[in-house]
Design an enzyme around this catalytic site. Structure first.
Site, PDB file in Angstrom:
ATOM      1  N   HIS A  60       0.855  -1.194   0.000  1.00 65.35           N
ATOM      2  CA  HIS A  60       0.000   0.000   0.000  1.00 65.35           C
ATOM      3  C   HIS A  60       0.882   1.232   0.000  1.00 65.35           C
ATOM      4  O   HIS A  60       1.946   1.252   0.621  1.00 65.35           O
ATOM      5  CB  HIS A  60      -0.901  -0.027   1.242  1.00 65.35           C
ATOM      6  N   ARG A  79      -2.740   1.196  -4.477  1.00 64.50           N
ATOM      7  CA  ARG A  79      -2.652  -0.260  -4.475  1.00 64.50           C
ATOM      8  C   ARG A  79      -2.956  -0.771  -5.874  1.00 64.50           C
ATOM      9  O   ARG A  79      -3.488  -0.052  -6.713  1.00 64.50           O
ATOM     10  CB  ARG A  79      -3.661  -0.866  -3.489  1.00 64.50           C
ATOM     11  N   LYS A 131      -6.509  -0.102  -8.099  1.00 63.58           N
ATOM     12  CA  LYS A 131      -7.273   0.931  -7.412  1.00 63.58           C
ATOM     13  C   LYS A 131      -7.246   2.231  -8.217  1.00 63.58           C
ATOM     14  O   LYS A 131      -6.509   2.365  -9.200  1.00 63.58           O
ATOM     15  CB  LYS A 131      -6.729   1.159  -6.003  1.00 63.58           C
ATOM     16  N   ASP A 171      -5.345   8.813  -6.990  1.00 68.08           N
ATOM     17  CA  ASP A 171      -5.670   9.656  -5.835  1.00 68.08           C
ATOM     18  C   ASP A 171      -4.520  10.629  -5.633  1.00 68.08           C
ATOM     19  O   ASP A 171      -3.355  10.223  -5.573  1.00 68.08           O
ATOM     20  CB  ASP A 171      -5.871   8.785  -4.585  1.00 68.08           C
ATOM     21  N   CYS A 199      -3.345  12.206  -3.103  1.00 68.19           N
ATOM     22  CA  CYS A 199      -2.475  12.099  -1.928  1.00 68.19           C
ATOM     23  C   CYS A 199      -1.278  11.187  -2.179  1.00 68.19           C
ATOM     24  O   CYS A 199      -0.216  11.356  -1.573  1.00 68.19           O
ATOM     25  CB  CYS A 199      -3.255  11.629  -0.704  1.00 68.19           C
ATOM     26  N   TYR A 200      -1.439  10.219  -3.103  1.00 71.95           N
ATOM     27  CA  TYR A 200      -0.316   9.317  -3.391  1.00 71.95           C
ATOM     28  C   TYR A 200       0.784   9.995  -4.192  1.00 71.95           C
ATOM     29  O   TYR A 200       1.850   9.419  -4.397  1.00 71.95           O
ATOM     30  CB  TYR A 200      -0.824   8.052  -4.090  1.00 71.95           C
ATOM     31  N   ASP A 231      -8.591  15.035  -4.209  1.00 72.92           N
ATOM     32  CA  ASP A 231      -8.221  13.671  -4.554  1.00 72.92           C
ATOM     33  C   ASP A 231      -8.203  13.469  -6.075  1.00 72.92           C
ATOM     34  O   ASP A 231      -7.191  13.082  -6.670  1.00 72.92           O
ATOM     35  CB  ASP A 231      -9.244  12.758  -3.859  1.00 72.92           C
ATOM     36  N   ASP A 291      -9.898  19.282   0.396  1.00 69.56           N
ATOM     37  CA  ASP A 291      -9.828  19.163   1.857  1.00 69.56           C
ATOM     38  C   ASP A 291      -8.396  19.447   2.288  1.00 69.56           C
ATOM     39  O   ASP A 291      -7.482  19.531   1.466  1.00 69.56           O
ATOM     40  CB  ASP A 291     -10.292  17.784   2.329  1.00 69.56           C
ATOM     41  N   HIS A 336      -5.707  16.473   1.429  1.00 75.12           N
ATOM     42  CA  HIS A 336      -5.247  16.390   0.042  1.00 75.12           C
ATOM     43  C   HIS A 336      -4.516  17.660  -0.392  1.00 75.12           C
ATOM     44  O   HIS A 336      -3.609  17.599  -1.227  1.00 75.12           O
ATOM     45  CB  HIS A 336      -6.419  16.093  -0.892  1.00 75.12           C
TER      46      HIS A 336
END
Length: 430
Positions: free
Chosen positions: A259, A302, A305, A308, A310-311, A354, A361, A364
């Site tokens: 992850h 992952r 998936k 996003d 944040c990654y 995201d 938010d 993020h």
């Protein structure tokens, strides 16, 4: 042919419900195979199955491709910094609405996310009055100077203490606030969380044990100059056992899939221990590389998936740490930068998000900004230097967003980290 297809569907259902424990139904597509010659046109098994994830990915991808198509002939994308600054300052100055009471246990995190976002966009954007508000809030949570809980009257927690120490590091020792941190108490508390397998509980009695706890302990201890052999004993072995066959890291030894968040925690922890060469770096770099989706240009966390924002930091930061240690760049920084600037910003909506369709938010906003800073720089570190000595080199091949240089191990501005660590170099418990 029908019998073969029936067996394939049955096998997929068995894998989905029995082995993976999923309760969502598998969507079956009906294919007319009355003509035996059509058998060759039947798609492979996985292309005939539709899940919530595949449907969501198709919808997300289409919205992203529409954005890229619309911006194809536009000039280089830019970060609307003043717009995002307004969003962050409003959050500091205005009480949160009642529906956000669920974040009551995340107060140090919100302080870190907001303060760090401001400082990443501008080294002097965190005003002194805001620094004082942060200090007052954190020492109201823990009047003794640490460890910190998520709010007033709450149990001390590793994640809250990590976020609280990060937030204090951003405050530039205003009003000598760093001298109020009780390093001796924090050290004894960290040691009390230690498990025989080398991991750490996140909270006494009820805390879970995973790679997040390891990273929080090592980050806190290295920043406060309380990282001892006693504290780090067995940690390397614990982390080694968290790297799985995919190449990334799971939450716990030998029990979880790789992850992005756990992989960052493990990679940064290994950098703090100066032991990154004790794991399979080649497979780790390959795992980071394949997390970048070709069409979306951003990272997912992952296998199979959705992308996003944040990654951009959790995976991009892991790759930047490896880059600083002398390994090659393993993802496209240019493509990631385009995803962040085109897809994580929305016209008329301040803050970063995201993905398209989501609201911005604090979380993020912070990690997208850190990811963007990574795309506009390269990283290096002398072989014998500790990770807080990582050097940031601006990338002259892209138009700069003029962000503050950040350290990928700590997720903080380099200058803030150096000042904070220098302050505590006098001794372990002064």
């Amino acid at each position: 042919m029908q019998q073969r297809l029936g067996r394939s569907i049955a096998r997929a259902k068995f894998i989905n419900t029995t082995l993976l424990g999923r309760k969502r139904p598998v969507m079956e597509r009906v294919i007319d195979i009355t003509d035996s010659d059509l058998g060759e046109d039947i798609q492979p098994l996985m292309k005939e199955l539709e899940t919530d994830t595949t449907a969501a990915r198709h919808e997300t991808l289409q919205s992203i491709l529409d954005i890229f198509d619309a911006c194809e002939n536009e000039e280089e994308p830019t970060l609307t910094k003043d717009f995002h600054k307004m969003y962050l300052n409003f959050a500091i100055e205005t009480p949160l609405p009642p529906q956000m009471t669920a974040l009551d246990a995340s107060q140090p995190w919100m302080l870190y996310w907001i303060a760090n976002s401001l400082k990443v966009m501008g080294q002097d954007w965190l005003a002194d009055d805001v620094k004082r508000k942060i200090v007052d809030k954190l020492f109201a949570i823990s009047p003794s100077g640490g460890p910190f809980g998520g709010g007033v009257g709450q149990l001390s927690h590793l994640a809250s203490t990590y976020a609280g120490i990060n937030a204090l590091a951003l405050c530039d020792n205003i009003d000598s606030c760093w001298d109020r941190i009780d390093r001796k108490s924090i050290y004894k508390w960290l040691l009390s969380l230690k498990e025989p397998n080398g991991g750490f509980k996140t909270c006494l009695e009820v805390g879970e044990v995973d790679t997040r706890g390891v990273y929080c302990v090592l980050s806190i201890a290295s920043l406060l100059n309380i990282l001892t052999d006693e504290l780090s004993e067995g940690v390397l072995k614990y982390l080694q056992n968290c790297q799985n066959y995919e190449g990334g890291f799971g939450s716990c030894p030998q029990v979880d899939e790789a992850h992005g968040g756990y992989t960052f925690c493990a990679t940064a922890s290994l950098a703090i221990l100066r032991s990154a060469n004790q794991v399979d770096i080649e497979r780790l770099m390959e795992w980071c590389s394949v997390r970048q989706l070709q069409e979306e240009r951003g990272f997912c966390g992952r296998s199979n998936k959705l992308v996003d924002g944040c990654y951009s930091f959790w995976v991009g930061g892991s790759a930047a740490i490896l880059e600083s240690l002398g390994y090659s760049q393993c993802f496209s920084k240019h493509a990631l930068r385009e995803y962040i600037l085109y897809c994580c910003q929305a016209e008329g909506q301040p803050g970063l998000r995201d993905k398209p369709g989501k609201h911005s938010d604090f979380y993020h906003t912070n990690y997208c900004l850190l990811g963007l800073a990574i795309t506009e720089s390269s990283y290096t570190c002398a072989p014998n230097d500790p990770p807080h000595k990582i050097k940031c080199i601006p990338n002259s091949q892209v138009e700069s967003s003029e962000l503050t240089d950040i350290n990928p191990v700590y997720g903080l501005p380099i200058e803030s980290i150096e000042r904070f660590i220098d302050h505590f170099e006098s001794g372990p418990y002064s």
